[in-house]
Design a protein around this motif. Structure first.
Motif, PDB file in Angstrom:
ATOM      1  N   LEU A 279     180.951  22.179  18.308  1.00  0.00           N
ATOM      2  CA  LEU A 279     180.565  22.642  18.701  1.00  0.00           C
ATOM      3  C   LEU A 279     182.002  24.153  18.767  1.00  0.00           C
ATOM      4  N   HIS A 280     182.235  23.162  19.795  1.00  0.00           N
ATOM      5  CA  HIS A 280     183.417  24.223  20.311  1.00  0.00           C
ATOM      6  C   HIS A 280     184.476  24.724  19.352  1.00  0.00           C
ATOM      7  N   THR A 281     185.066  23.734  18.031  1.00  0.00           N
ATOM      8  CA  THR A 281     185.570  23.826  17.519  1.00  0.00           C
ATOM      9  C   THR A 281     185.688  24.301  16.374  1.00  0.00           C
ATOM     10  N   GLY A 282     184.009  24.490  15.969  1.00  0.00           N
ATOM     11  CA  GLY A 282     183.259  25.059  14.245  1.00  0.00           C
ATOM     12  C   GLY A 282     183.467  23.803  14.147  1.00  0.00           C
ATOM     13  N   ALA A 283     183.767  22.109  13.288  1.00  0.00           N
ATOM     14  CA  ALA A 283     184.380  21.745  12.758  1.00  0.00           C
ATOM     15  C   ALA A 283     183.886  19.836  13.291  1.00  0.00           C
TER      16      ALA A 283
ATOM     17  N   TYR B 250     179.571  28.049  19.593  1.00  0.00           N
ATOM     18  CA  TYR B 250     178.995  27.813  18.771  1.00  0.00           C
ATOM     19  C   TYR B 250     178.674  29.331  17.829  1.00  0.00           C
ATOM     20  N   GLY B 251     177.760  30.317  19.147  1.00  0.00           N
ATOM     21  CA  GLY B 251     177.190  31.206  18.609  1.00  0.00           C
ATOM     22  C   GLY B 251     175.718  31.294  18.446  1.00  0.00           C
ATOM     23  N   TYR B 252     174.587  30.718  18.611  1.00  0.00           N
ATOM     24  CA  TYR B 252     173.925  30.315  19.628  1.00  0.00           C
ATOM     25  C   TYR B 252     173.720  31.242  21.044  1.00  0.00           C
ATOM     26  N   ASP B 253     172.283  31.340  21.154  1.00  0.00           N
ATOM     27  CA  ASP B 253     171.557  32.517  22.350  1.00  0.00           C
ATOM     28  C   ASP B 253     170.693  31.262  23.351  1.00  0.00           C
ATOM     29  N   ALA B 254     172.057  30.133  23.776  1.00  0.00           N
ATOM     30  CA  ALA B 254     171.751  28.521  24.510  1.00  0.00           C
ATOM     31  C   ALA B 254     171.492  29.651  26.057  1.00  0.00           C
ATOM     32  N   VAL B 255     170.566  28.735  26.359  1.00  0.00           N
ATOM     33  CA  VAL B 255     170.619  28.947  27.758  1.00  0.00           C
ATOM     34  C   VAL B 255     170.200  27.883  28.552  1.00  0.00           C
TER      35      VAL B 255
ATOM     36  N   ARG C 275     174.591  17.307  31.140  1.00  0.00           N
ATOM     37  CA  ARG C 275     174.526  17.571  30.231  1.00  0.00           C
ATOM     38  C   ARG C 275     173.519  19.152  29.645  1.00  0.00           C
ATOM     39  N   LEU C 276     172.337  19.126  30.059  1.00  0.00           N
ATOM     40  CA  LEU C 276     171.832  20.572  29.765  1.00  0.00           C
ATOM     41  C   LEU C 276     173.167  21.804  29.476  1.00  0.00           C
ATOM     42  N   ARG C 277     173.382  21.952  31.089  1.00  0.00           N
ATOM     43  CA  ARG C 277     174.572  22.781  31.026  1.00  0.00           C
ATOM     44  C   ARG C 277     175.731  22.290  29.915  1.00  0.00           C
ATOM     45  N   ALA C 278     176.185  21.833  29.574  1.00  0.00           N
ATOM     46  CA  ALA C 278     177.020  21.321  29.185  1.00  0.00           C
ATOM     47  C   ALA C 278     176.958  21.992  27.591  1.00  0.00           C
ATOM     48  N   LEU C 279     175.541  21.568  27.198  1.00  0.00           N
ATOM     49  CA  LEU C 279     174.899  21.689  25.883  1.00  0.00           C
ATOM     50  C   LEU C 279     175.094  23.214  26.218  1.00  0.00           C
ATOM     51  N   ALA C 280     174.524  23.496  27.063  1.00  0.00           N
ATOM     52  CA  ALA C 280     174.051  25.435  26.768  1.00  0.00           C
ATOM     53  C   ALA C 280     175.622  26.317  26.627  1.00  0.00           C
ATOM     54  N   GLN C 281     176.064  25.400  26.564  1.00  0.00           N
ATOM     55  CA  GLN C 281     178.222  26.467  26.701  1.00  0.00           C
ATOM     56  C   GLN C 281     178.386  26.404  25.648  1.00  0.00           C
TER      57      GLN C 281
ATOM     58  N   ASP D  24     173.710  23.612   8.352  1.00  0.00           N
ATOM     59  CA  ASP D  24     175.183  23.891   9.161  1.00  0.00           C
ATOM     60  C   ASP D  24     175.342  23.270   9.255  1.00  0.00           C
ATOM     61  N   LEU D  25     174.433  22.854  10.754  1.00  0.00           N
ATOM     62  CA  LEU D  25     175.069  21.247  11.985  1.00  0.00           C
ATOM     63  C   LEU D  25     175.507  20.053  11.579  1.00  0.00           C
ATOM     64  N   ALA D  26     174.313  19.862  10.016  1.00  0.00           N
ATOM     65  CA  ALA D  26     175.035  18.604   9.561  1.00  0.00           C
ATOM     66  C   ALA D  26     175.851  18.190   8.760  1.00  0.00           C
ATOM     67  N   ARG D  27     176.861  19.785   8.345  1.00  0.00           N
ATOM     68  CA  ARG D  27     178.417  19.232   8.206  1.00  0.00           C
ATOM     69  C   ARG D  27     179.273  19.249   9.099  1.00  0.00           C
ATOM     70  N   MET D  28     179.110  18.837  10.115  1.00  0.00           N
ATOM     71  CA  MET D  28     179.405  19.068  11.583  1.00  0.00           C
ATOM     72  C   MET D  28     179.231  17.598  11.999  1.00  0.00           C
ATOM     73  N   GLY D  29     178.428  17.175  11.420  1.00  0.00           N
ATOM     74  CA  GLY D  29     178.017  15.320  11.782  1.00  0.00           C
ATOM     75  C   GLY D  29     176.602  15.849  13.106  1.00  0.00           C
ATOM     76  N   ILE D  30     175.879  16.855  13.139  1.00  0.00           N
ATOM     77  CA  ILE D  30     175.564  16.935  13.978  1.00  0.00           C
ATOM     78  C   ILE D  30     173.926  16.750  13.734  1.00  0.00           C
ATOM     79  N   LEU D  31     173.023  16.807  14.534  1.00  0.00           N
ATOM     80  CA  LEU D  31     171.450  16.636  13.560  1.00  0.00           C
ATOM     81  C   LEU D  31     170.621  16.987  15.017  1.00  0.00           C
ATOM     82  N   ALA D  32     169.806  18.227  14.608  1.00  0.00           N
ATOM     83  CA  ALA D  32     168.859  19.074  15.295  1.00  0.00           C
ATOM     84  C   ALA D  32     167.591  18.702  15.107  1.00  0.00           C
TER      85      ALA D  32
END
Length: 384
Positions: free
Chosen positions: A380-384, A314-319, A303-309, A342-350
């Motif tokens: 995240l991949h589609t930005g929407a 989407y433009g984060y410096d995720a590793v 999960r971590l590898r997929a989420l980082a990718q 911005d993330l909430a717009r896509m339905g994502i809560l960090a």
């Protein structure tokens, strides 16, 4: 042990606006904010809990220090999984009602108070600071406790918190760094408090290992190479919540300096901070079931590898972190709250980095179901 007032930005109600906005997105909310396990509790643990539902430890009062079998299993676990012989170090252990209460009460149980100083990483789990404030002691943050020059000469330092692998950063402190901290703390009579709750989720080496290989783990503060074969002035915390999805069981332990543990146990007995008997049985099962820990490791690594990718796309410096359950990334806008919107717009809560000491970052948790993960990846991949 009287409680003092505390101040902390760690207030989850502050993200309710973003949660409501994310819930309105087609397909609903994907919650990457809280590190609360969602995968099944191992069968061995559930069976142990059920078997203990009506035994002597369930009907009567359980032992504050842990029943004899739990203590033996935990001692064996330290030897087998962490390379630590508690008896040889002059160490003792006590089970705790989850790791959070152990963290929050630690400064008070060590009799710290006004005039005492507790050092902790600037970016860290907020309850370290809250526990220090509850005791009436002073919180002192440093960029990195391994830089012992930043705190060893400060007046009144009585304890030093470290967390490896760290929450939220995932940083793993190597043995040389741990040993340096121990030496510096001992030189001024301070206690080292090592939160190692993510120890079995170490990604600094291979994330996938053979079926019969030992489970990779981060270095332990109680390893002889680190502590010099002596547990004096050291306390290590560990939890079943992360390795075995047992957050709701409230199952953890503290091990280390026998004199400190004995004194803490006496207070815990009087206050009633006792792990229920059936949960103690479940803890034994969790510590003995290495296969389930290995399987959960592989799930989180994937999960971590997929989420980082996806975050990177989407433009984060995720590793991939060195350890733990989280991606700790610089905010794209430079401000965690703007990114939360911005993330909430896509339905994502960090989780806003301000909660952990850095308002320029966000924390993304991998404790989500695979279905929810796929939804997050697609957004995240589609930005929407």
């Amino acid at each position: 042990m009287g409680f003092h007032s505390f101040e902390s930005p760690y207030d989850w109600s502050r993200i309710d606006t973003y949660r409501r906005r994310a819930e309105q997105c087609p397909g609903g909310l994907v919650d990457l904010s809280v590190g609360s396990p969602v995968d099944p509790v191992p069968r061995s643990v559930k069976e142990a809990l059920a078997a203990a539902a009506d035994d002597g430890q369930a009907r009567g009062y359980p032992k504050t220090a842990g029943d004899g079998l739990l203590r033996q299993v935990a001692t064996d676990w330290f030897r087998r999984r962490r390379g630590v012989d508690l008896d040889a170090l002059g160490a003792d252990l006590v089970p705790t009602v989850g790791s959070k209460e152990a963290v929050a009460l630690m400064a008070s149980l060590l009799h710290l108070g006004p005039g005492d100083r507790v050092v902790q990483p600037k970016v860290s789990y907020p309850t370290y600071a809250i526990g220090t404030q509850l005791a009436g002691a002073q919180v002192t943050t440093v960029d990195d406790p391994v830089d012992t020059d930043s705190w060893v000469d400060l007046p009144g330092v009585r304890a030093v918190w470290i967390n490896s692998p760290g929450n939220p950063s995932g940083q793993v402190i190597d043995r040389a760094g741990l040993s340096k901290i121990v030496r510096a703390a001992r030189s001024i009579g301070a206690t080292v408090l090592s939160d190692e709750c993510y120890a079995m989720l170490d990604w600094s080496g291979p994330t996938q290992v053979g079926q019969n290989a030992p489970i990779p783990a981060s270095p332990c503060i109680l390893e002889p190479e680190v502590c010099g074969g002596d547990a004096s002035g050291i306390l290590c915390l560990y939890s079943m919540s992360k390795q075995s999805n047992m957050a709701g069981y409230r199952a953890a332990l503290v091990a280390g300096d026998a004199h400190l543990v004995k004194a803490m146990t006496a207070y815990r007995k009087q206050v009633g901070l006792i792990v229920p008997g059936p949960v103690q049985r479940a803890m034994r099962a969790a510590l003995e079931d290495g296969g389930s820990v290995m399987a959960q490791r592989e799930i989180y690594a994937r999960r971590l590898r997929a989420l980082a990718q996806a975050l990177t796309s989407y433009g984060y410096d995720a590793v991939m972190p060195q350890g733990g359950l989280y991606i700790w990334a610089q905010a794209r806008s430079g401000d965690c709250w703007a990114d939360m919107a911005d993330l909430a717009r896509m339905g994502i809560l960090a989780s806003p980095g301000e909660f952990y000491g850095d308002s320029h970052r966000l924390r993304f948790s991998s404790t989500i179901s695979d279905d929810q993960l796929e939804l997050a990846l697609d957004r995240l991949h589609t930005g929407a």
